[in-house]
Write an enzyme that holds these catalytic residues in place. Structure first.
Site, PDB file in Angstrom:
ATOM      1  N   GLY A   6       0.800  -1.222   0.000  1.00 39.07           N
ATOM      2  CA  GLY A   6       0.000   0.000   0.000  1.00 39.07           C
ATOM      3  C   GLY A   6       0.828   1.265   0.000  1.00 39.07           C
ATOM      4  O   GLY A   6       1.965   1.278   0.473  1.00 39.07           O
ATOM      5  N   ARG A  57       1.067  -5.802  -5.038  1.00 42.58           N
ATOM      6  CA  ARG A  57       1.082  -6.641  -3.839  1.00 42.58           C
ATOM      7  C   ARG A  57       1.553  -8.066  -4.120  1.00 42.58           C
ATOM      8  O   ARG A  57       1.400  -8.955  -3.286  1.00 42.58           O
ATOM      9  CB  ARG A  57      -0.319  -6.677  -3.214  1.00 42.58           C
ATOM     10  CG  ARG A  57      -0.730  -5.330  -2.649  1.00 42.58           C
ATOM     11  CD  ARG A  57      -2.066  -5.408  -1.913  1.00 42.58           C
ATOM     12  NE  ARG A  57      -2.465  -4.091  -1.433  1.00 42.58           N
ATOM     13  CZ  ARG A  57      -2.114  -3.596  -0.242  1.00 42.58           C
ATOM     14  NH1 ARG A  57      -1.377  -4.301   0.578  1.00 42.58           N
ATOM     15  NH2 ARG A  57      -2.505  -2.388   0.122  1.00 42.58           N
ATOM     16  N   ASP A  91       5.996  -5.383   6.491  1.00 44.69           N
ATOM     17  CA  ASP A  91       6.541  -6.598   7.102  1.00 44.69           C
ATOM     18  C   ASP A  91       6.658  -7.744   6.094  1.00 44.69           C
ATOM     19  O   ASP A  91       7.708  -8.389   5.983  1.00 44.69           O
ATOM     20  CB  ASP A  91       5.723  -7.015   8.333  1.00 44.69           C
ATOM     21  CG  ASP A  91       4.225  -7.031   8.079  1.00 44.69           C
ATOM     22  OD1 ASP A  91       3.768  -6.484   7.058  1.00 44.69           O
ATOM     23  OD2 ASP A  91       3.488  -7.613   8.899  1.00 44.69           O
ATOM     24  N   ASP A  92       5.597  -7.984   5.330  1.00 43.69           N
ATOM     25  CA  ASP A  92       5.628  -9.077   4.350  1.00 43.69           C
ATOM     26  C   ASP A  92       6.685  -8.840   3.270  1.00 43.69           C
ATOM     27  O   ASP A  92       7.427  -9.750   2.907  1.00 43.69           O
ATOM     28  CB  ASP A  92       4.264  -9.207   3.650  1.00 43.69           C
ATOM     29  CG  ASP A  92       3.306 -10.073   4.453  1.00 43.69           C
ATOM     30  OD1 ASP A  92       3.743 -10.661   5.469  1.00 43.69           O
ATOM     31  OD2 ASP A  92       2.129 -10.151   4.069  1.00 43.69           O
ATOM     32  N   LYS A 115       8.430   0.657   5.242  1.00 45.20           N
ATOM     33  CA  LYS A 115       7.308   1.485   4.805  1.00 45.20           C
ATOM     34  C   LYS A 115       5.999   0.923   5.321  1.00 45.20           C
ATOM     35  O   LYS A 115       5.773  -0.274   5.193  1.00 45.20           O
ATOM     36  CB  LYS A 115       7.250   1.470   3.271  1.00 45.20           C
ATOM     37  CG  LYS A 115       6.035   2.153   2.669  1.00 45.20           C
ATOM     38  CD  LYS A 115       5.336   1.291   1.597  1.00 45.20           C
ATOM     39  CE  LYS A 115       4.631   0.129   2.247  1.00 45.20           C
ATOM     40  NZ  LYS A 115       3.784  -0.637   1.345  1.00 45.20           N
ATOM     41  N   THR A 116       5.170   1.711   5.919  1.00 42.20           N
ATOM     42  CA  THR A 116       3.757   1.422   6.153  1.00 42.20           C
ATOM     43  C   THR A 116       3.155   2.509   7.013  1.00 42.20           C
ATOM     44  O   THR A 116       3.707   2.866   8.056  1.00 42.20           O
ATOM     45  CB  THR A 116       3.485   0.041   6.813  1.00 42.20           C
ATOM     46  OG1 THR A 116       2.152   0.048   7.321  1.00 42.20           O
ATOM     47  CG2 THR A 116       4.408  -0.250   7.974  1.00 42.20           C
ATOM     48  N   ILE A 117       2.036   3.011   6.584  1.00 41.72           N
ATOM     49  CA  ILE A 117       1.362   4.038   7.386  1.00 41.72           C
ATOM     50  C   ILE A 117       0.900   3.456   8.716  1.00 41.72           C
ATOM     51  O   ILE A 117       0.695   4.193   9.668  1.00 41.72           O
ATOM     52  CB  ILE A 117       0.147   4.689   6.660  1.00 41.72           C
ATOM     53  CG1 ILE A 117      -1.001   3.707   6.456  1.00 41.72           C
ATOM     54  CG2 ILE A 117       0.556   5.312   5.342  1.00 41.72           C
ATOM     55  CD1 ILE A 117      -2.335   4.404   6.172  1.00 41.72           C
ATOM     56  N   ASP A 118       0.723   2.124   8.770  1.00 39.98           N
ATOM     57  CA  ASP A 118       0.174   1.500   9.983  1.00 39.98           C
ATOM     58  C   ASP A 118       1.090   1.658  11.197  1.00 39.98           C
ATOM     59  O   ASP A 118       0.644   1.517  12.323  1.00 39.98           O
ATOM     60  CB  ASP A 118      -0.059   0.002   9.758  1.00 39.98           C
ATOM     61  CG  ASP A 118      -1.044  -0.258   8.625  1.00 39.98           C
ATOM     62  OD1 ASP A 118      -1.595   0.719   8.086  1.00 39.98           O
ATOM     63  OD2 ASP A 118      -1.261  -1.432   8.285  1.00 39.98           O
ATOM     64  N   TYR A 165     -24.208  15.777  16.913  1.00 37.88           N
ATOM     65  CA  TYR A 165     -23.799  14.485  16.345  1.00 37.88           C
ATOM     66  C   TYR A 165     -22.694  13.808  17.138  1.00 37.88           C
ATOM     67  O   TYR A 165     -21.758  14.465  17.614  1.00 37.88           O
ATOM     68  CB  TYR A 165     -23.271  14.664  14.914  1.00 37.88           C
ATOM     69  CG  TYR A 165     -24.312  15.016  13.898  1.00 37.88           C
ATOM     70  CD1 TYR A 165     -25.428  14.198  13.708  1.00 37.88           C
ATOM     71  CD2 TYR A 165     -24.186  16.171  13.119  1.00 37.88           C
ATOM     72  CE1 TYR A 165     -26.392  14.533  12.771  1.00 37.88           C
ATOM     73  CE2 TYR A 165     -25.146  16.499  12.180  1.00 37.88           C
ATOM     74  CZ  TYR A 165     -26.248  15.686  12.006  1.00 37.88           C
ATOM     75  OH  TYR A 165     -27.198  16.009  11.078  1.00 37.88           O
ATOM     76  N   MET A 204      -7.892   3.901   9.112  1.00 35.57           N
ATOM     77  CA  MET A 204      -7.188   2.881   8.353  1.00 35.57           C
ATOM     78  C   MET A 204      -6.036   2.316   9.184  1.00 35.57           C
ATOM     79  O   MET A 204      -5.443   3.023   9.992  1.00 35.57           O
ATOM     80  CB  MET A 204      -6.653   3.515   7.069  1.00 35.57           C
ATOM     81  CG  MET A 204      -6.071   2.526   6.105  1.00 35.57           C
ATOM     82  SD  MET A 204      -5.646   3.345   4.542  1.00 35.57           S
ATOM     83  CE  MET A 204      -6.888   2.672   3.459  1.00 35.57           C
ATOM     84  N   GLY A 205      -5.700   1.060   8.907  1.00 34.59           N
ATOM     85  CA  GLY A 205      -4.527   0.481   9.568  1.00 34.59           C
ATOM     86  C   GLY A 205      -4.785  -0.880  10.167  1.00 34.59           C
ATOM     87  O   GLY A 205      -5.593  -1.014  11.049  1.00 34.59           O
ATOM     88  N   TYR A 212      -7.986   6.358   2.558  1.00 26.81           N
ATOM     89  CA  TYR A 212      -7.130   6.519   1.377  1.00 26.81           C
ATOM     90  C   TYR A 212      -6.513   7.909   1.261  1.00 26.81           C
ATOM     91  O   TYR A 212      -5.463   8.062   0.648  1.00 26.81           O
ATOM     92  CB  TYR A 212      -7.936   6.157   0.126  1.00 26.81           C
ATOM     93  CG  TYR A 212      -8.402   4.722   0.165  1.00 26.81           C
ATOM     94  CD1 TYR A 212      -7.544   3.697  -0.215  1.00 26.81           C
ATOM     95  CD2 TYR A 212      -9.656   4.382   0.646  1.00 26.81           C
ATOM     96  CE1 TYR A 212      -7.941   2.371  -0.139  1.00 26.81           C
ATOM     97  CE2 TYR A 212     -10.068   3.052   0.732  1.00 26.81           C
ATOM     98  CZ  TYR A 212      -9.203   2.052   0.335  1.00 26.81           C
ATOM     99  OH  TYR A 212      -9.583   0.743   0.424  1.00 26.81           O
ATOM    100  N   GLY A 220      -4.977   9.475   3.350  1.00 24.53           N
ATOM    101  CA  GLY A 220      -3.782   9.640   4.175  1.00 24.53           C
ATOM    102  C   GLY A 220      -2.548   8.917   3.643  1.00 24.53           C
ATOM    103  O   GLY A 220      -1.484   8.996   4.236  1.00 24.53           O
TER     104      GLY A 220
END
Lengths: 548, 548
Positions: free
Chosen positions: A78, A142, A172-173, A199-202, A240, A247-248, A416, A418
């Site tokens: 991603g 991917r 990681d993968d 790399k990963t936004i997570d 409200y 995401m993550g 998406y 972000g």
């Protein structure tokens, strides 16, 4: 050729600062890192050649003679802000090491390595991608390099291009894949070195040597800006409850950082739910408790943050999803047929859980599977699931006279928008440095290493660089009945300073409207704004930091 | 007391520039505007006293002696960035006119006027709201002052507070209310003047004298930043179509501006649909045509923009919604019961339309009604409706062999995050000036006027100020069987320069990925970034502007 916006133009002109150690690459000499991670012998059957390597760093020495390098680079998985800067950093470093060095980009992810689909990256091409968002320079994909045929394909490619190195930018993968590829090339006797970039936004690719994966900084700042806006809207209209999914997968780092940044009224943290083994109804009750208590304060509004990966931490959903994963779905089936199929196929406990879900969620659990045959967890709109569940619970409480408020909820998903944004100054600089370190590691003939830049909460001049053996991060795990090498996702540490700080403050944030408004990411102006690091990083590295 | 983020702090310190004409308020003298709008005699029965007033402006004269003024201010309707700056602008101008002037804030919207719920606004209170987003300083509300009892309540309030003026910050409805209140106070012989300020992110409150309502600039910049991010993500991963709904009733100004800013592949414009009387199936076909043509170019991704108000421009939905508005819904009814009720109650044409909708949309059309008893159009997720419809259409085409691509869609809604954000430099300055003009109009003893600042695409020094009689914007319309005074919403002008430019370019944007990435709103740095006006405004006022 498309024209750029004024902001894009200014970002193109931006020159990322570099750590002091990277000011003159040709003077650098490799040395072993004193505290090298230990050897994980359980995976030695997967990595007989590359296991047990020593972590490396660099010191300033005298000018060295360099030879030209040929390197390929790939974007895997991603999008995360800063990917283009890893590539420009790599390019600039290779050219600094030797002006005849060449960089090739593999197109659309790892399949580009397998099938030898490349373009040569030149300054002419790169100059309109400097400090820009997205992965569109070469695309991403991917594909996992798993089969013998795929490995042979990559071998063919690196021989055809005569590559000294490949840089794999991924999570990681992808980095596990990088380690396997390094081992494979060494076994095959080709000189191509393989270097990974985190790399990963997570934010779940981190350890003692990786402070942070790139993209996290920009993503959480983008989401926090949006959440702050929504919180202020909630406080202004006072009508409200916003249920915001973030995401993550699987870790809740993004949710935790956004909570620290915005002081949302309630934030679910998957790792805590997991530790407590809290059921869906218990979580629903807790959310309803907060809403009832706020109603007593005449507050019928608020902001609730829900990490995307949460659902897999809830015991009954984990079981349900595991059972649904076993069902084969014909893509021609209608929504009704899918739901019927699910109901026929699962255990009675899971059936009870499945039946209790709103129809929309039932449908989302039975959408077409991901490429690995699994339920697409990211498609499950947990924010809507909790709105429905809380609505039902509040109705019950109202009937019992325990609640008299009004509950109007709005779902929102921060996702998406972000991943492909203009990278923050932090990610621009961090990625640019990561690209440099990858070039240095290839030049140092290292293979199976991760490019690392450390000390990230310090001023950039003081950032440190190193190369960490990928195998030191890998362990064995059962995946689909087979033991596989895997880099474990770093979950939120419930004993760590960021979570502890959150835990200390959250009761206050529940009742009071103590919202913080981070606003949109700024690229110019005062450095306390443009150069701020995430609060997670600040708290992890400096527990004396004071948050407002 | 809550602490601010670094960006909030810097915005607190920001001093909005003022047009040259506002540099010394005590020197200004009222003069009649040469080109005053004509008198609309059809509404003279509603406004016997205030109709036919002359538009005003101000010129620089000598220093005038001033008396203290007591003024109340109210925020009416939905949030829009800059509301707090109207209030600080009003406050600073009142204090400049006379240091003993006082400003009161009515709490939570117009009901605060009716019930005399106020706080006195002092520098101590205001200093932490300068240039900040939201309406939380005094809250907002949607109460319409309609009944005799409500009018008597306001009369009681203005007498109790001994007010010289009330400033009503609101959209078309709220400004109509302002005109009625001005008329009422004049009839009652109280001196309280009523001044309106044009607020709405929708951008539909404009005319020859109002270039733009405030909040539009910040909202479209916020949304365009997000859309640009999503477009870049779409282009990077190359696997999703994003269907993005944009807040804003009924006009499509927001969608048009976001299209110009981002070059999204396809943007629906409600006013064009209306002119063409395009049916839902025709629109679905057009979207499917774009997707099929892009599939032939091997592009299975893209960005589609859908204005929230679109649905009311589609003939069969307009009829359906009108029929559904006639149904009374018991809030105790279940979702199934609501759908059954709808099906029993509508004409056979509408039934056909209703039945063709996805279940989610059927439910959303039968949610509890808004305070006026109408379907809550904003709750209808048109983005999901079109995804489902396009999916069905593409399936049909696939079966006929006319389409071979893959279609994966993601819905997104740009909404609440655009209303309460930190106001852009433009909105900060525009609102600050609007507040000043409102103070000047009260000081000039004008009532039933709109505070106007014109020439907004020019450098701020050259901005012009005036007061326009509210009655000149009002006409008569049937509302629920009664003729009512109404300020017509300004729709997108299909002959105007912004739409014409869009029309000229859109075919190119459909096929090519000519995306533009505006990025997040910037407050510091180069003025071509921080001071840029919207492209709609630029094109409207300067048709020679060149867009990239």
């Amino acid at each position: 050729m498309k024209e750029h916006t004024a902001l894009e133009e200014k970002r193109l002109e931006y020159i990322p600062k570099l750590p002091a150690i990277l000011h003159d690459l040709r003077k650098l000499k490799t040395v072993n890192l004193k505290n090298s991670p230990g050897k994980a012998s359980e995976i030695s059957d997967f990595f007989p050649l590359t296991i047990g390597q020593t972590a490396l760093t660099f010191t300033i020495d005298q000018d060295h003679e360099k030879t030209p390098l040929k390197v390929g680079v790939v974007l895997s998985g991603g999008q995360a802000a800063g990917g283009h800067n890893v590539i420009t950093g790599l390019f600039d470093a290779l050219k600094e090491l030797h002006s005849k060095s060449q960089l090739f980009g593999f197109l659309n992810g790892p399949s580009g390595i397998v099938n030898n689909q490349t373009i040569e990256l030149t300054e002419e091409i790169l100059h309109s991608y400097r400090n820009q968002g997205g992965f569109d320079l070469i695309g991403a994909g991917r594909t996992k390099i798993e089969t013998n045929e795929q490995f042979q394909g990559t071998l063919h490619t690196v021989k055809a291009l005569d590559l000294d190195g490949i840089v794999i930018i991924g999570g990681d993968d992808s980095n596990t894949n990088a380690a396997l590829l390094a081992e494979f090339f060494m076994k095959e006797g080709v000189r191509t070195r393989v270097i990974g970039v985190p790399k990963t936004i997570d934010g779940d690719l981190k350890n003692a040597y990786i402070d942070l994966s790139f993209g996290f900084d920009t993503a959480v700042k983008t989401y926090s800006g949006i959440i702050g806006n929504i919180a202020r809207d909630s406080l202004s209209a006072k009508k409200y409850y916003f249920f915001i999914k973030l995401m993550g997968r699987s870790a809740s780092h993004i949710a935790l950082e956004c909570a620290l940044q915005t002081h949302a009224n309630y934030t679910l943290i998957g790792e805590e739910i997991n530790e407590e083994k809290a059921t869906f109804q218990q979580i629903t009750n807790r959310l309803s408790d907060v809403i009832c208590r706020r109603a007593e304060l005449s507050k019928h509004y608020g902001v609730i943050l829900i990490p995307e990966g949460l659902i897999e931490f809830i015991p009954e959903f984990r079981t349900l999803i595991a059972e649904l994963n076993e069902i084969k779905i014909d893509s021609e089936l209608s929504k009704d047929e899918r739901i019927q199929l699910a109901m026929r196929s699962i255990s009675s406990e899971s059936l009870e859980c499945y039946k209790s879900l709103p129809r929309l969620i039932q449908e989302q659990l039975m959408l077409d599977r991901d490429p690995h045959g699994n339920v697409q967890v990211s498609k499950i709109e947990t924010e809507r699931l909790f709105i429905e569940a809380v609505k039902q619970e509040l109705k019950r409480r109202k009937e019992k006279g325990e609640y008299t408020g009004s509950f109007n909820a709005q779902p929102h998903f921060c996702g998406y928008e972000g991943r492909s944004c203009l990278p923050s100054n932090f990610d621009s600089q961090y990625c640019y440095a990561l690209g440099h370190v990858a070039a240095l590691l290839i030049d140092a003939n290292a293979t199976g290493y991760m490019s690392c830049v450390k000390n990230l909460s310090r001023p950039i001049e003081e950032w440190q660089i190193c190369g960490i053996p990928l195998t030191s991060m890998i362990h064995k795990e059962m995946r689909k009945g087979k033991l596989k090498p895997v880099i474990a996702k770093a979950l939120v540490d419930l004993q760590g300073a960021p979570f502890q700080y959150f835990k200390e403050k959250r009761l206050q944030w529940e009742d009071e409207d103590d919202y913080r408004y981070p606003g949109p990411v700024q690229f110019f102006g005062p450095s306390e704004i443009t150069d701020a690091v995430t609060l997670t990083l600040e708290l992890s590295q400096n527990t004396e930091a004071i948050l407002n």
